[in-house]
Design a protein around this motif. Structure first.
Motif, PDB file in Angstrom:
ATOM      1  N   HIS A 104       2.232   2.642   4.176  1.00 54.38           N
ATOM      2  CA  HIS A 104       1.921   1.950   6.131  1.00 54.38           C
ATOM      3  C   HIS A 104       2.764   2.108   7.112  1.00 54.38           C
ATOM      4  O   HIS A 104       3.493   1.637   6.756  1.00 54.38           O
ATOM      5  CB  HIS A 104       0.431   1.309   6.323  1.00 54.38           C
ATOM      6  N   SER A 105       2.603   2.880   8.238  1.00 55.59           N
ATOM      7  CA  SER A 105       3.632   3.102   9.132  1.00 55.59           C
ATOM      8  C   SER A 105       2.747   2.481  10.339  1.00 55.59           C
ATOM      9  O   SER A 105       1.993   4.263  10.792  1.00 55.59           O
ATOM     10  CB  SER A 105       4.635   3.518   9.191  1.00 55.59           C
ATOM     11  N   GLY A 106       1.876   2.376  11.049  1.00 58.35           N
ATOM     12  CA  GLY A 106       1.457   1.891  12.247  1.00 58.35           C
ATOM     13  C   GLY A 106      -0.101   2.564  12.093  1.00 58.35           C
ATOM     14  O   GLY A 106      -0.771   1.933  10.797  1.00 58.35           O
ATOM     15  N   ARG A 107      -0.435   3.591  12.983  1.00 56.00           N
ATOM     16  CA  ARG A 107      -2.019   4.433  12.312  1.00 56.00           C
ATOM     17  C   ARG A 107      -1.787   5.568  11.420  1.00 56.00           C
ATOM     18  O   ARG A 107      -1.939   6.556  11.048  1.00 56.00           O
ATOM     19  CB  ARG A 107      -1.438   4.690  14.027  1.00 56.00           C
ATOM     20  N   ARG A 108      -0.767   5.266  10.790  1.00 52.29           N
ATOM     21  CA  ARG A 108      -0.717   6.310   9.869  1.00 52.29           C
ATOM     22  C   ARG A 108      -0.247   6.475   8.436  1.00 52.29           C
ATOM     23  O   ARG A 108       0.363   5.081   7.782  1.00 52.29           O
ATOM     24  CB  ARG A 108       1.301   7.730   9.665  1.00 52.29           C
ATOM     25  N   LEU A 109      -0.651   6.354   7.681  1.00 53.12           N
ATOM     26  CA  LEU A 109      -0.732   6.499   6.147  1.00 53.12           C
ATOM     27  C   LEU A 109      -0.182   7.918   5.055  1.00 53.12           C
ATOM     28  O   LEU A 109      -0.234   8.859   6.122  1.00 53.12           O
ATOM     29  CB  LEU A 109      -2.151   6.204   5.696  1.00 53.12           C
ATOM     30  N   GLN A 110       1.106   7.119   3.935  1.00 53.26           N
ATOM     31  CA  GLN A 110       1.164   8.836   3.267  1.00 53.26           C
ATOM     32  C   GLN A 110       1.228   7.898   2.233  1.00 53.26           C
ATOM     33  O   GLN A 110       1.258   6.947   1.624  1.00 53.26           O
ATOM     34  CB  GLN A 110       2.840   8.862   3.566  1.00 53.26           C
ATOM     35  N   ALA A 111       0.639   9.038   1.199  1.00 53.24           N
ATOM     36  CA  ALA A 111       0.238   8.696  -0.159  1.00 53.24           C
ATOM     37  C   ALA A 111       1.044   9.627  -1.360  1.00 53.24           C
ATOM     38  O   ALA A 111       0.281  10.516  -0.388  1.00 53.24           O
ATOM     39  CB  ALA A 111      -1.552   7.947  -0.245  1.00 53.24           C
ATOM     40  N   LEU A 112       0.945   8.918  -2.268  1.00 58.31           N
ATOM     41  CA  LEU A 112       1.296  10.146  -3.234  1.00 58.31           C
ATOM     42  C   LEU A 112       0.022   9.677  -4.999  1.00 58.31           C
ATOM     43  O   LEU A 112       0.020   8.149  -5.005  1.00 58.31           O
ATOM     44  CB  LEU A 112       2.837  10.449  -3.795  1.00 58.31           C
ATOM     45  N   TYR A 113      -0.376  10.232  -5.147  1.00 60.21           N
ATOM     46  CA  TYR A 113      -1.246  10.349  -6.550  1.00 60.21           C
ATOM     47  C   TYR A 113      -0.810  10.806  -7.531  1.00 60.21           C
ATOM     48  O   TYR A 113      -0.711  12.081  -7.229  1.00 60.21           O
ATOM     49  CB  TYR A 113      -2.616  10.268  -6.354  1.00 60.21           C
ATOM     50  N   ARG A 114      -0.612  10.282  -8.284  1.00 62.38           N
ATOM     51  CA  ARG A 114      -0.114  10.535 -10.087  1.00 62.38           C
ATOM     52  C   ARG A 114      -1.184  10.291 -11.242  1.00 62.38           C
ATOM     53  O   ARG A 114      -1.489   9.296 -11.428  1.00 62.38           O
ATOM     54  CB  ARG A 114       1.265  10.929 -10.673  1.00 62.38           C
ATOM     55  N   SER A 115      -1.332  11.449 -11.912  1.00 67.78           N
ATOM     56  CA  SER A 115      -1.903  11.325 -13.094  1.00 67.78           C
ATOM     57  C   SER A 115      -1.614  10.627 -14.596  1.00 67.78           C
ATOM     58  O   SER A 115      -0.179  10.754 -14.299  1.00 67.78           O
ATOM     59  CB  SER A 115      -2.719  12.883 -14.054  1.00 67.78           C
ATOM     60  N   GLU A 116      -1.662  10.259 -15.398  1.00 69.26           N
ATOM     61  CA  GLU A 116      -1.552   9.860 -16.977  1.00 69.26           C
ATOM     62  C   GLU A 116       0.073  10.231 -17.009  1.00 69.26           C
ATOM     63  O   GLU A 116       1.023   9.410 -17.332  1.00 69.26           O
ATOM     64  CB  GLU A 116      -2.384   9.288 -18.159  1.00 69.26           C
TER      65      GLU A 116
END
Length: 223
Positions: free
Chosen positions: A120-132
């Motif tokens: 999170h940075s202020g009003r921005r979200l960055q996310a990364l999702y990986r499987s098993e």
């Protein structure tokens, strides 16, 4: 309650607290893989607008304060089932073994495990999702543009195909659920891979965030 060997999960309903980032897509029906459509309950069909299926993708973080705390990435298909509108979740990943076991046993939701990295940075979200297997499932960037006044309560009825070992009097599991929180319009960007590669190249027609959210899942369940 006990589900998979050695994995306990809370009884229904689940009371959860967290934040949602949502993208809504319009996707040609022919693009949706057969194994995804096969998870819809018998007698249901996807909601179609302008010849395209409505597909929701949500990146969720459930925080301490609810019965469980974990990350979640899901695909939601609005469907018409026995003349009633509901949502089916054919693809979903979570970072909690307890959530995986409970979702499958209680409501027939086909949860798999994943890892999540969020910033999170202020009003921005960055996310990364990986499987098993460490394959990238999705990467998203969410920028909140406008906050709507008040607290919003959104009904979220789900209907799932009942796993064979759970079928009793019905071939489906219907659950009444609700989401209540602060609603924001947002600009969302998504990149998809692995099991979600069928969504790659499609842009969301709507982006939203729901924050300070209270979720009631499994308040009334029909099996």
């Amino acid at each position: 309650m006990q589900g998979e060997p050695g994995v306990a999960y809370p009884p229904e309903p689940w009371l959860l607290q967290g934040d949602f980032a949502v993208g809504v897509f319009l996707v040609p029906l022919r693009v949706i893989p057969e194994d995804v459509l096969a998870k819809l309950p018998a007698g249901s069909h996807p909601l179609v607008l302008a010849g395209r299926a409505v597909v929701g993708v949500a990146a969720v973080r459930y925080k301490p304060g609810g019965v469980l705390a974990y990350d979640e990435l899901l695909v939601a298909l609005p469907v018409v089932h026995h003349a009633r509108l509901a949502v089916t979740i054919p693809q979903i990943w979570v970072s909690s073994p307890a959530s995986r076991a409970g979702g499958r046993a209680l409501w027939g939701i086909p949860k798999e495990l994943m890892t999540a990295h969020r910033h999170h940075s202020g009003r921005r979200l960055q996310a990364l999702y990986r499987s098993e297997s460490r394959a990238i499932l999705a990467e998203t960037s969410v920028l909140v543009r406008r906050s709507l006044p008040g607290r919003w309560r959104l009904p979220l009825p789900t209907v799932q195909r009942a796993p064979e070992d759970l079928i009793r009097s019905s071939t489906f599991i219907r659950s009444s659920n609700s989401v209540r929180g602060s609603l924001h319009l947002a600009h969302t960007e998504w990149t998809f891979g692995s099991a979600l590669s069928w969504l790659q190249g499609h842009r969301p027609v709507l982006g939203a965030a729901i924050t300070q959210t209270s979720v009631v899942f499994g308040a009334r369940v029909q099996r």
